[in-house]
Motif scaffolding. Structure first.
Motif, PDB file in Angstrom:
ATOM      1  N   PHE A 418      49.250 -79.437 -55.779  1.00 26.58           N
ATOM      2  CA  PHE A 418      50.761 -79.803 -55.759  1.00 26.58           C
ATOM      3  C   PHE A 418      51.046 -80.430 -54.841  1.00 26.58           C
ATOM      4  N   CYS A 419      51.261 -81.838 -54.650  1.00 31.43           N
ATOM      5  CA  CYS A 419      51.811 -83.344 -53.824  1.00 31.43           C
ATOM      6  C   CYS A 419      53.583 -83.165 -53.956  1.00 31.43           C
ATOM      7  N   HIS A 420      53.607 -82.580 -52.599  1.00 29.04           N
ATOM      8  CA  HIS A 420      55.352 -82.571 -52.057  1.00 29.04           C
ATOM      9  C   HIS A 420      56.290 -83.821 -51.558  1.00 29.04           C
ATOM     10  N   GLY A 421      55.412 -84.307 -52.476  1.00 31.15           N
ATOM     11  CA  GLY A 421      55.186 -86.075 -51.622  1.00 31.15           C
ATOM     12  C   GLY A 421      56.537 -86.806 -52.732  1.00 31.15           C
ATOM     13  N   CYS A 422      55.378 -86.385 -54.038  1.00 32.16           N
ATOM     14  CA  CYS A 422      56.450 -86.888 -55.313  1.00 32.16           C
ATOM     15  C   CYS A 422      55.890 -85.868 -56.365  1.00 32.16           C
ATOM     16  N   GLY A 423      55.899 -84.602 -55.969  1.00 29.08           N
ATOM     17  CA  GLY A 423      56.315 -83.703 -56.860  1.00 29.08           C
ATOM     18  C   GLY A 423      54.993 -83.517 -58.070  1.00 29.08           C
ATOM     19  N   HIS A 436      45.015 -86.656 -50.495  1.00 27.65           N
ATOM     20  CA  HIS A 436      46.120 -87.779 -49.866  1.00 27.65           C
ATOM     21  C   HIS A 436      46.140 -89.213 -50.907  1.00 27.65           C
ATOM     22  N   CYS A 437      47.803 -88.692 -51.283  1.00 26.91           N
ATOM     23  CA  CYS A 437      48.377 -89.053 -52.313  1.00 26.91           C
ATOM     24  C   CYS A 437      48.999 -90.317 -51.964  1.00 26.91           C
ATOM     25  N   SER A 438      49.222 -91.283 -53.281  1.00 26.27           N
ATOM     26  CA  SER A 438      49.498 -92.829 -53.083  1.00 26.27           C
ATOM     27  C   SER A 438      50.928 -93.079 -52.583  1.00 26.27           C
ATOM     28  N   CYS A 439      51.681 -91.119 -53.042  1.00 28.23           N
ATOM     29  CA  CYS A 439      52.636 -91.452 -52.252  1.00 28.23           C
ATOM     30  C   CYS A 439      52.650 -91.301 -50.575  1.00 28.23           C
ATOM     31  N   GLY A 440      52.063 -90.950 -50.086  1.00 25.03           N
ATOM     32  CA  GLY A 440      51.733 -91.641 -48.599  1.00 25.03           C
ATOM     33  C   GLY A 440      51.405 -90.293 -47.712  1.00 25.03           C
TER      34      GLY A 440
HETATM   35 ZN   LIG Z   1      52.320 -87.126 -53.824  1.00 21.51          ZN
END
Ligand SMILES: [Zn+2]
Length: 554
Positions: A418-423, A436-440
């Motif tokens: 899971f990534c909490h930045g983009c869900g 390390h997500c592209s959402c930052g």
């Molecule tokens: Zn993300």
């Protein structure tokens, strides 16, 4: 120098029960202190007398031309060399046994009043050991005890005669402990409310040792007129009681447990990324060495079970029985002993970790993991570190302190994806140690990130949503980074850490240098299990992908 031990000492010692020490201060009155001082002064003179005579024996022995001849025998001729030295020791009376005889002769009447025979013997042993260190080249000289410094300790070998310690129950059920020596009863100051002390005093006493330490001044509390303070040290059979750590924190702690590491992220306190039971590696290595030796020994004793290429033959009906050599049996016993030791060591390491976690928080959230599945995938590592046992231990301890261990189902939470930045939930390949997500969001070590997500999860509704993490992330990001910085520091200091921790090494990729996860394999698997792993799905809930570590180092 290289003289060998006297045969008397080279016989293997009988199996000893474990011993631990308990030290208690003694309440000594002025008259008693004077008498103790007298006994110790006699002991000092006696020790010096034995040491002096022993030193002369050692000098005479070394002056003998036979000594140089013995030294000239090459070390490869072990038997011959040993025989030569032991003949010399015999001739010059330089052995522990001979020193005991010497002690008997020196313990004349006026001395005997102060010094029991057994105490004289332990002093003679001490003198012999000091001189023997000189003899074998481990020390340059021996030190006589000066009158000013005096003898600081004296000990017995047993607790039934002479210097001994007794616990008495008095009228009204009060217990008191006394050190008895000659006609003096020296009361020990005992804190019966201290569980460590009461546990110690309930064990069998092997022997007692009287200590005199210099107090800061003669007027210090409990000191005698020369400024000495007295203590009794008890050698007890068994193991000491560990004081339980009572500290229980009130934080909520997220855990991400991997087969070889653990990430601990509390909501408020410091975050940590730790290798799991790293201290067990030397034990495991020793066990593997014994295992290989057993294999060799079994092979040597059973050549008929192997073909000309050394492969084991198929077993069938009428196959010869497997033989066990004595050497094999000895190796097996040693391996079993090592394994027991390792299990005890692991238990204590688990206990330490559990207490560290519980000291931070009493609410603990972690993903439920199928340890059986792990056992299949990471057999060796899981067998060694036993993460399942760790969780059991944690569950029991947390429950005993009134807290709760929440194990949330991995299937629904998927914290490692899971990534909490983009869900989004994106499966990370095992080699990818970083989130390390592209959402930052990120880069952040993936185990620490999973543990962070767990810490703020609502155990009643274990579904991560973006909104619930926005505020916590502001404060947590720096803490997670700091935790990883500490791991890097430890790696720099030379500590071997699981690769899952994301320490950049030669050939490993840095998170900053990677923009998109590619399928190019970044491992250096040594035993060709790469194929087996590629294409297999990321084990759910398995935060760290530390395959390389398991296959090569465990
Ligand atoms: Zn993300």
């Amino acid at each position: 120098m290289g003289s060998k031990k006297h045969p008397q000492q080279s016989t293997p010692p009988t199996k000893k029960a474990p011993t631990f020490l308990l030290e208690l201060p003694l309440a000594v009155q002025a008259g008693q202190a004077a008498r103790l001082g007298g006994h110790l002064e006699t002991g000092r003179q006696f020790y010096n007398a034995v040491l002096s005579e022993g030193q002369q024996r050692l000098r005479r022995m070394k002056a003998d031309p036979a000594w140089q001849a013995a030294r000239a025998i090459p070390r490869t001729h072990t038997q011959e060399r040993r025989a030569a030295f032991s003949a010399l020791r015999e001739q010059y009376g330089f052995s522990e046994y001979a020193f005991h005889e010497l002690a008997k002769a020196l313990r004349v009447t006026w001395l005997a009043e102060h010094l029991d025979a057994v105490l004289a013997q332990t002093l003679a042993t001490r003198a012999y050991q000091a001189l023997n260190r000189v003899c074998v080249g481990k020390a340059h000289r021996v030190r006589f005890k000066s009158r000013g410094r005096g003898l600081s300790s004296i000990e017995n070998k047993r607790n039934d005669t002479g210097l001994r310690f007794v616990v008495q129950t008095q009228d009204g059920g009060r217990r008191k402990g006394y050190l008895l020596w000659h006609n003096d009863q020296l009361e020990a100051l005992i804190d019966w409310d201290d569980p460590v002390v009461t546990h110690g005093l309930s064990q069998r006493i092997k022997y007692a040792r009287l200590l005199r330490r210099r107090a800061s001044s003669p007027r210090a509390q409990g000191a005698d007129s020369q400024g000495g303070r007295y203590f009794v040290q008890l050698a007890l059979e068994g193991v000491p009681l560990q004081k339980p750590e009572h500290a229980v924190g009130s934080d909520t702690v997220g855990l991400d447990l991997g087969p070889s590491s653990i990430a601990i992220v509390p909501r408020e306190a410091e975050a940590r990324l730790e290798p799991l039971c790293a201290e067990l590696r030397p034990d495991a290595r020793a066990i593997r060495r014994l295992q290989r030796r057993m294999d060799r020994q079994r092979r040597a004793a059973n050549p008929e079970h192997y073909d000309e290429k050394g492969r084991p033959r198929k077993r069938g009906k009428g196959a010869p029985r497997w033989k066990q050599s004595r050497g094999y049996q000895a190796s097996r016993r040693r391996k079993a002993a090592r394994e027991r030791k390792l299990a005890a060591h692991r238990k204590s390491l688990h206990g330490r970790l559990v207490h560290q976690i519980v000291a931070v928080g009493h609410t603990i959230v972690t993903e439920k993991i199928s340890y059986k599945g792990w056992q299949k995938r990471y057999g060796k590592s899981v067998g060694l570190r036993a993460p399942g046992m760790l969780i059991d231990h944690l569950r029991r301890t947390v429950a005993s302190t009134g807290g709760t261990l929440h194990e949330v189902p991995t299937r629904s939470t998927k914290l490692s994806q899971f990534c909490h930045g983009c869900g989004q939930t994106v499966k990370k390949p095992l080699w990818q140690r970083w989130h390390h997500c592209s959402c930052g969001i990120g880069p952040v070590q993936r185990d620490l990130y999973s543990a962070f997500l767990a810490a703020y999860l609502d155990p009643a509704e274990p579904l991560p949503s973006c909104a619930q993490y926005v505020v916590p992330w502001e404060g947590a990001e720096a803490r997670l980074r700091a935790a990883h910085e500490r791991v890097k520091e430890r790696a720099k200091e030379g500590q071997v850490l699981p690769r899952s921790m994301g320490i950049p090494r030669a050939g490993a990729r840095l998170p900053e240098s990677r923009s998109e996860p590619t399928q190019e394999p970044a491992f250096s698997l040594r035993r060709g299990r790469l194929e087996a792993w590629r294409g297999r799905e990321n084990p759910r809930g398995l935060g760290p992908g530390s395959i390389q570590y398991f296959t090569s180092n465990v």
